[in-house]
Design an enzyme around this catalytic site. Sequence first.
Site, PDB file in Angstrom:
ATOM      1  CG  ASN A   1      20.373  64.643 -16.313  1.00  5.36           C
ATOM      2  OD1 ASN A   1      19.667  64.315 -15.259  1.00  5.36           O
ATOM      3  ND2 ASN A   1      20.268  65.412 -17.173  1.00  5.36           N
TER       4      ASN A   1
ATOM      5  CG  HIS B   1      19.466  69.472 -18.206  1.00  6.43           C
ATOM      6  ND1 HIS B   1      18.905  69.486 -19.202  1.00  6.43           N
ATOM      7  CD2 HIS B   1      20.709  68.507 -18.690  1.00  6.43           C
ATOM      8  CE1 HIS B   1      19.142  68.427 -20.031  1.00  6.43           C
ATOM      9  NE2 HIS B   1      20.104  67.900 -19.537  1.00  6.43           N
TER      10      HIS B   1
ATOM     11  CB  SER C   1      22.517  61.554 -28.492  1.00  4.80           C
ATOM     12  OG  SER C   1      20.975  62.053 -28.822  1.00  4.80           O
TER      13      SER C   1
ATOM     14  N   GLY D   1      18.817  63.926 -26.334  1.00  5.71           N
ATOM     15  CA  GLY D   1      17.493  63.047 -26.404  1.00  5.71           C
ATOM     16  C   GLY D   1      17.049  62.867 -28.019  1.00  5.71           C
TER      17      GLY D   1
ATOM     18  CD  GLU E   1      15.923  67.636 -20.570  1.00  2.00           C
ATOM     19  OE1 GLU E   1      15.999  67.144 -19.300  1.00  2.00           O
ATOM     20  OE2 GLU E   1      16.531  66.953 -21.520  1.00  2.00           O
TER      21      GLU E   1
ATOM     22  CE  LYS F   1      18.164  64.519 -19.792  1.00  2.00           C
ATOM     23  NZ  LYS F   1      18.048  64.695 -21.118  1.00  2.00           N
TER      24      LYS F   1
ATOM     25  CD  GLU G   1      23.992  68.105 -21.296  1.00  2.00           C
ATOM     26  OE1 GLU G   1      24.340  66.664 -21.264  1.00  2.00           O
ATOM     27  OE2 GLU G   1      23.024  68.447 -20.792  1.00  2.00           O
TER      28      GLU G   1
HETATM   29  P1  13P Z   1      20.563  62.197 -23.651  1.00  2.00           P
HETATM   30  O1  13P Z   1      22.070  61.498 -23.489  1.00  2.00           O
HETATM   31  O2  13P Z   1      19.394  61.394 -23.593  1.00  2.00           O
HETATM   32  O3  13P Z   1      20.760  62.679 -25.158  1.00  2.00           O
HETATM   33  O4  13P Z   1      20.455  63.213 -22.836  1.00  2.00           O
HETATM   34  C1  13P Z   1      21.841  64.051 -22.607  1.00  2.00           C
HETATM   35  C2  13P Z   1      21.571  65.025 -21.338  1.00  2.00           C
HETATM   36  O5  13P Z   1      20.891  65.798 -21.228  1.00  2.00           O
HETATM   37  C3  13P Z   1      22.470  64.759 -20.248  1.00  2.00           C
HETATM   38  O6  13P Z   1      22.068  65.882 -19.395  1.00  2.00           O
END
Ligand code: 13P
Length: 256
Positions: free
Chosen positions: A13, A99, A217, A177, A101, A15, A171
Amino acid sequence: MDKSKRKVVIAGNWKMNMTPSEAKAAVAETAALTDSMTGCDVVLCVPFVDIAAAVEAAKGTNVKIGAQNVHFEAKGAFTGEISASMLLECGVEYVIIGHSERRQYFGETDETVNLRTKAALAAGLKVILCLGEIKEERLAGITDEVVAMQTKLDLAGISADDMKNVIIAYEPVWAIGTGLTATPDQADETCGVIRATLAKLYGADLADATVIQYGGSMNDGNAAELLSKVNVDGGLIGGASLVPAKFAKIVEAAQA
Ligand code: 13P
Protein backbone atom coordinates in the site's frame (compact mmCIF):
# COMPACT_ATOMS: atom_id res chain seq x y z
CA MET A 1 -7.57 -25.86 9.76
CA ASP A 2 -5.85 -26.21 6.43
CA LYS A 3 -3.63 -23.28 5.48
CA SER A 4 -2.82 -24.89 2.12
CA LYS A 5 -6.33 -24.01 0.92
CA ARG A 6 -5.25 -20.37 0.73
CA LYS A 7 -2.74 -18.66 -1.55
CA VAL A 8 -0.60 -16.11 0.24
CA VAL A 9 -1.09 -12.54 -0.98
CA ILE A 10 1.61 -9.94 -0.40
CA ALA A 11 0.28 -6.45 -1.15
CA GLY A 12 1.96 -3.09 -0.96
CA ASN A 13 0.00 0.00 0.00
CA TRP A 14 1.95 2.96 -1.29
CA LYS A 15 -0.45 5.45 0.38
CA MET A 16 0.23 9.02 -0.86
CA ASN A 17 3.69 8.34 -2.24
CA MET A 18 5.27 8.17 -5.74
CA THR A 19 4.65 10.33 -8.79
CA PRO A 20 3.78 8.50 -12.03
CA SER A 21 7.38 8.41 -13.21
CA GLU A 22 8.54 7.13 -9.83
CA ALA A 23 5.72 4.57 -9.90
CA LYS A 24 6.77 3.32 -13.33
CA ALA A 25 10.32 2.71 -12.11
CA ALA A 26 9.28 1.15 -8.79
CA VAL A 27 6.77 -1.25 -10.36
CA ALA A 28 9.32 -2.32 -12.97
CA GLU A 29 11.97 -2.90 -10.31
CA THR A 30 9.57 -4.79 -8.02
CA ALA A 31 8.44 -6.93 -10.95
CA ALA A 32 12.01 -7.75 -11.96
CA LEU A 33 12.98 -8.70 -8.39
CA THR A 34 9.90 -10.88 -7.79
CA ASP A 35 9.49 -12.40 -11.23
CA SER A 36 10.51 -15.91 -10.25
CA MET A 37 8.62 -15.83 -6.94
CA THR A 38 5.36 -17.41 -7.99
CA GLY A 39 4.47 -18.95 -4.63
CA CYS A 40 2.29 -15.99 -3.70
CA ASP A 41 0.27 -13.27 -5.36
CA VAL A 42 1.97 -9.87 -5.49
CA VAL A 43 -0.08 -6.67 -5.57
CA LEU A 44 0.88 -3.00 -5.48
CA CYS A 45 -1.88 -0.55 -4.50
CA VAL A 46 -0.94 2.80 -5.94
CA PRO A 47 -2.37 6.35 -5.95
CA PHE A 48 -5.07 6.91 -8.59
CA VAL A 49 -2.85 9.10 -10.77
CA ASP A 50 -0.17 6.39 -10.89
CA ILE A 51 -2.50 3.66 -12.14
CA ALA A 52 -1.82 4.08 -15.87
CA ALA A 53 1.95 4.06 -15.43
CA ALA A 54 1.81 1.18 -12.95
CA VAL A 55 -0.44 -0.99 -15.13
CA GLU A 56 1.82 -0.41 -18.13
CA ALA A 57 4.95 -1.29 -16.14
CA ALA A 58 3.32 -4.41 -14.67
CA LYS A 59 2.19 -5.83 -18.03
CA GLY A 60 3.46 -9.38 -18.57
CA THR A 61 4.84 -9.63 -15.01
CA ASN A 62 3.60 -11.26 -11.79
CA VAL A 63 2.71 -7.91 -10.23
CA LYS A 64 -0.95 -6.96 -10.10
CA ILE A 65 -2.12 -3.40 -9.59
CA GLY A 66 -4.62 -2.17 -7.03
CA ALA A 67 -6.15 1.16 -6.02
CA GLN A 68 -6.50 2.52 -2.48
CA ASN A 69 -10.19 3.45 -2.44
CA VAL A 70 -13.34 3.45 -4.56
CA HIS A 71 -16.66 5.26 -4.34
CA PHE A 72 -19.89 3.31 -3.93
CA GLU A 73 -21.96 5.11 -6.56
CA ALA A 74 -21.58 4.20 -10.22
CA LYS A 75 -21.34 7.81 -11.42
CA GLY A 76 -22.61 11.30 -10.77
CA ALA A 77 -21.98 14.48 -8.82
CA PHE A 78 -19.34 13.23 -6.37
CA THR A 79 -16.47 15.62 -6.88
CA GLY A 80 -13.07 14.04 -6.34
CA GLU A 81 -14.33 10.46 -6.24
CA ILE A 82 -13.52 7.48 -8.49
CA SER A 83 -15.91 4.68 -9.45
CA ALA A 84 -15.29 0.94 -9.69
CA SER A 85 -15.88 0.87 -13.45
CA MET A 86 -13.26 3.64 -13.92
CA LEU A 87 -10.72 1.54 -12.02
CA LEU A 88 -11.53 -1.61 -13.97
CA GLU A 89 -11.19 0.10 -17.33
CA CYS A 90 -7.75 1.35 -16.26
CA GLY A 91 -6.59 -2.22 -15.62
CA VAL A 92 -6.94 -2.26 -11.84
CA GLU A 93 -7.65 -5.70 -10.31
CA TYR A 94 -7.66 -4.97 -6.56
CA VAL A 95 -8.87 -2.16 -4.33
CA ILE A 96 -8.15 -1.44 -0.68
CA ILE A 97 -11.31 -0.47 1.22
CA GLY A 98 -11.67 0.75 4.79
CA HIS A 99 -8.04 1.49 5.53
CA SER A 100 -7.71 2.94 9.03
CA GLU A 101 -6.31 6.17 7.59
CA ARG A 102 -9.56 6.58 5.63
CA ARG A 103 -11.54 5.78 8.78
CA GLN A 104 -9.44 8.15 10.96
CA TYR A 105 -8.95 11.13 8.66
CA PHE A 106 -11.73 10.97 6.07
CA GLY A 107 -14.83 9.96 8.00
CA GLU A 108 -15.06 6.42 6.64
CA THR A 109 -17.50 4.29 8.65
CA ASP A 110 -18.39 0.61 8.65
CA GLU A 111 -21.50 1.59 6.68
CA THR A 112 -19.58 3.31 3.87
CA VAL A 113 -16.94 0.57 3.91
CA ASN A 114 -19.76 -1.92 3.36
CA LEU A 115 -21.25 0.13 0.50
CA ARG A 116 -17.86 0.55 -1.19
CA THR A 117 -17.15 -3.18 -0.84
CA LYS A 118 -20.47 -4.09 -2.45
CA ALA A 119 -19.90 -1.68 -5.34
CA ALA A 120 -16.37 -2.93 -5.96
CA LEU A 121 -17.42 -6.59 -5.92
CA ALA A 122 -20.41 -5.96 -8.18
CA ALA A 123 -18.07 -4.37 -10.72
CA GLY A 124 -15.65 -7.31 -10.62
CA LEU A 125 -12.82 -5.92 -8.51
CA LYS A 126 -11.08 -7.90 -5.78
CA VAL A 127 -11.33 -6.18 -2.41
CA ILE A 128 -8.70 -5.89 0.32
CA LEU A 129 -10.92 -4.99 3.26
CA CYS A 130 -9.03 -3.43 6.16
CA LEU A 131 -10.04 -3.57 9.78
CA GLY A 132 -8.42 -3.54 13.20
CA GLU A 133 -8.54 -2.16 16.70
CA ILE A 134 -7.10 1.09 18.04
CA LYS A 135 -4.61 1.09 20.92
CA GLU A 136 -7.21 1.96 23.57
CA GLU A 137 -9.37 -0.98 22.47
CA ARG A 138 -6.46 -3.43 22.73
CA LEU A 139 -5.54 -2.06 26.15
CA ALA A 140 -9.17 -2.38 27.27
CA GLY A 141 -9.14 -6.04 26.25
CA ILE A 142 -11.89 -5.67 23.63
CA THR A 143 -9.90 -6.40 20.45
CA ASP A 144 -11.83 -9.59 19.71
CA GLU A 145 -15.19 -7.88 20.01
CA VAL A 146 -14.05 -4.93 17.87
CA VAL A 147 -12.72 -7.00 14.97
CA ALA A 148 -15.72 -9.36 15.09
CA MET A 149 -18.09 -6.40 14.93
CA GLN A 150 -16.18 -4.74 12.08
CA THR A 151 -16.14 -8.03 10.16
CA LYS A 152 -19.91 -8.41 10.53
CA LEU A 153 -20.76 -4.80 9.69
CA ASP A 154 -18.32 -4.43 6.80
CA LEU A 155 -19.51 -7.67 5.17
CA ALA A 156 -23.26 -7.23 5.83
CA GLY A 157 -25.25 -8.43 2.82
CA ILE A 158 -22.22 -9.77 0.93
CA SER A 159 -22.86 -13.23 -0.50
CA ALA A 160 -20.70 -16.30 0.00
CA ASP A 161 -20.07 -16.27 -3.73
CA ASP A 162 -18.73 -12.71 -3.61
CA MET A 163 -16.46 -13.62 -0.68
CA LYS A 164 -14.18 -15.43 -3.18
CA ASN A 165 -13.04 -11.95 -4.15
CA VAL A 166 -12.55 -10.58 -0.64
CA ILE A 167 -9.25 -10.53 1.23
CA ILE A 168 -9.34 -9.26 4.79
CA ALA A 169 -6.38 -7.26 6.06
CA TYR A 170 -6.10 -7.23 9.84
CA GLU A 171 -4.29 -4.00 10.64
CA PRO A 172 -4.05 -3.05 14.31
CA VAL A 173 -4.12 0.74 14.10
CA TRP A 174 -1.44 1.10 16.77
CA ALA A 175 0.99 -0.85 14.61
CA ILE A 176 0.59 1.18 11.41
CA GLY A 177 3.57 3.35 10.56
CA THR A 178 4.73 3.24 14.18
CA GLY A 179 7.43 0.61 13.98
CA LEU A 180 5.41 -1.34 16.56
CA THR A 181 4.45 -4.71 15.16
CA ALA A 182 1.88 -7.05 16.63
CA THR A 183 3.73 -10.09 17.89
CA PRO A 184 3.31 -13.09 15.60
CA ASP A 185 1.07 -14.66 18.26
CA GLN A 186 -1.08 -11.53 18.56
CA ALA A 187 -1.43 -11.35 14.77
CA ASP A 188 -2.28 -15.06 14.58
CA GLU A 189 -4.79 -14.87 17.39
CA THR A 190 -6.68 -11.87 16.05
CA CYS A 191 -6.65 -13.15 12.46
CA GLY A 192 -8.09 -16.31 14.03
CA VAL A 193 -10.91 -14.32 15.64
CA ILE A 194 -11.72 -12.83 12.22
CA ARG A 195 -11.70 -16.33 10.70
CA ALA A 196 -14.00 -17.63 13.45
CA THR A 197 -16.36 -14.75 12.74
CA LEU A 198 -16.34 -15.64 9.03
CA ALA A 199 -17.13 -19.24 10.00
CA LYS A 200 -20.18 -18.05 11.92
CA LEU A 201 -21.33 -15.89 9.00
CA TYR A 202 -20.53 -18.21 6.09
CA GLY A 203 -19.51 -21.62 7.42
CA ALA A 204 -16.16 -23.25 8.15
CA ASP A 205 -15.22 -24.07 4.54
CA LEU A 206 -15.47 -20.47 3.40
CA ALA A 207 -13.63 -19.27 6.50
CA ASP A 208 -10.83 -21.76 5.75
CA ALA A 209 -10.60 -20.54 2.17
CA THR A 210 -10.50 -16.78 2.91
CA VAL A 211 -7.16 -14.97 2.78
CA ILE A 212 -6.50 -12.91 5.92
CA GLN A 213 -3.45 -10.67 5.80
CA TYR A 214 -1.62 -8.95 8.62
CA GLY A 215 -0.57 -5.30 8.21
CA GLY A 216 1.28 -2.92 10.49
CA SER A 217 5.04 -2.33 10.33
CA MET A 218 5.63 -5.60 8.49
CA ASN A 219 9.13 -5.55 7.02
CA ASP A 220 11.85 -7.77 5.62
CA GLY A 221 13.03 -8.56 9.16
CA ASN A 222 9.76 -9.72 10.71
CA ALA A 223 7.76 -11.02 7.72
CA ALA A 224 8.91 -14.65 7.81
CA GLU A 225 7.81 -15.19 11.39
CA LEU A 226 4.48 -13.41 10.96
CA LEU A 227 3.78 -15.35 7.76
CA SER A 228 4.62 -18.66 9.43
CA LYS A 229 1.50 -18.36 11.59
CA VAL A 230 -1.42 -20.55 10.60
CA ASN A 231 -3.96 -17.72 10.41
CA VAL A 232 -1.72 -15.18 8.66
CA ASP A 233 -2.04 -15.58 4.89
CA GLY A 234 -0.04 -12.62 3.71
CA GLY A 235 0.74 -9.03 4.39
CA LEU A 236 -0.42 -5.53 3.60
CA ILE A 237 2.74 -3.49 3.67
CA GLY A 238 3.05 0.28 3.81
CA GLY A 239 6.50 1.82 4.28
CA ALA A 240 8.52 -1.24 3.25
CA SER A 241 6.59 -1.55 -0.04
CA LEU A 242 8.09 1.76 -1.23
CA VAL A 243 11.54 0.19 -1.47
CA PRO A 244 11.46 -2.60 -4.09
CA ALA A 245 14.42 -4.47 -2.59
CA LYS A 246 12.75 -4.59 0.85
CA PHE A 247 9.35 -5.50 -0.56
CA ALA A 248 10.92 -8.27 -2.67
CA LYS A 249 12.47 -9.73 0.50
CA ILE A 250 8.98 -9.93 2.04
CA VAL A 251 7.68 -11.63 -1.10
CA GLU A 252 10.63 -14.04 -0.85
CA ALA A 253 9.73 -14.79 2.78
CA ALA A 254 6.25 -15.77 1.59
CA GLN A 255 7.56 -18.45 -0.78
CA ALA A 256 8.12 -21.07 1.90
P1 13P B 1 3.20 0.30 7.54
O1 13P B 1 3.69 -0.98 6.94
O2 13P B 1 3.94 1.52 7.04
O3 13P B 1 3.10 0.23 9.03
O4 13P B 1 1.70 0.49 7.01
C1 13P B 1 0.82 -0.56 7.11
C2 13P B 1 -0.40 -0.21 6.37
O5 13P B 1 -1.13 0.69 6.74
C3 13P B 1 -0.70 -0.95 5.15
O6 13P B 1 -1.96 -0.66 4.68
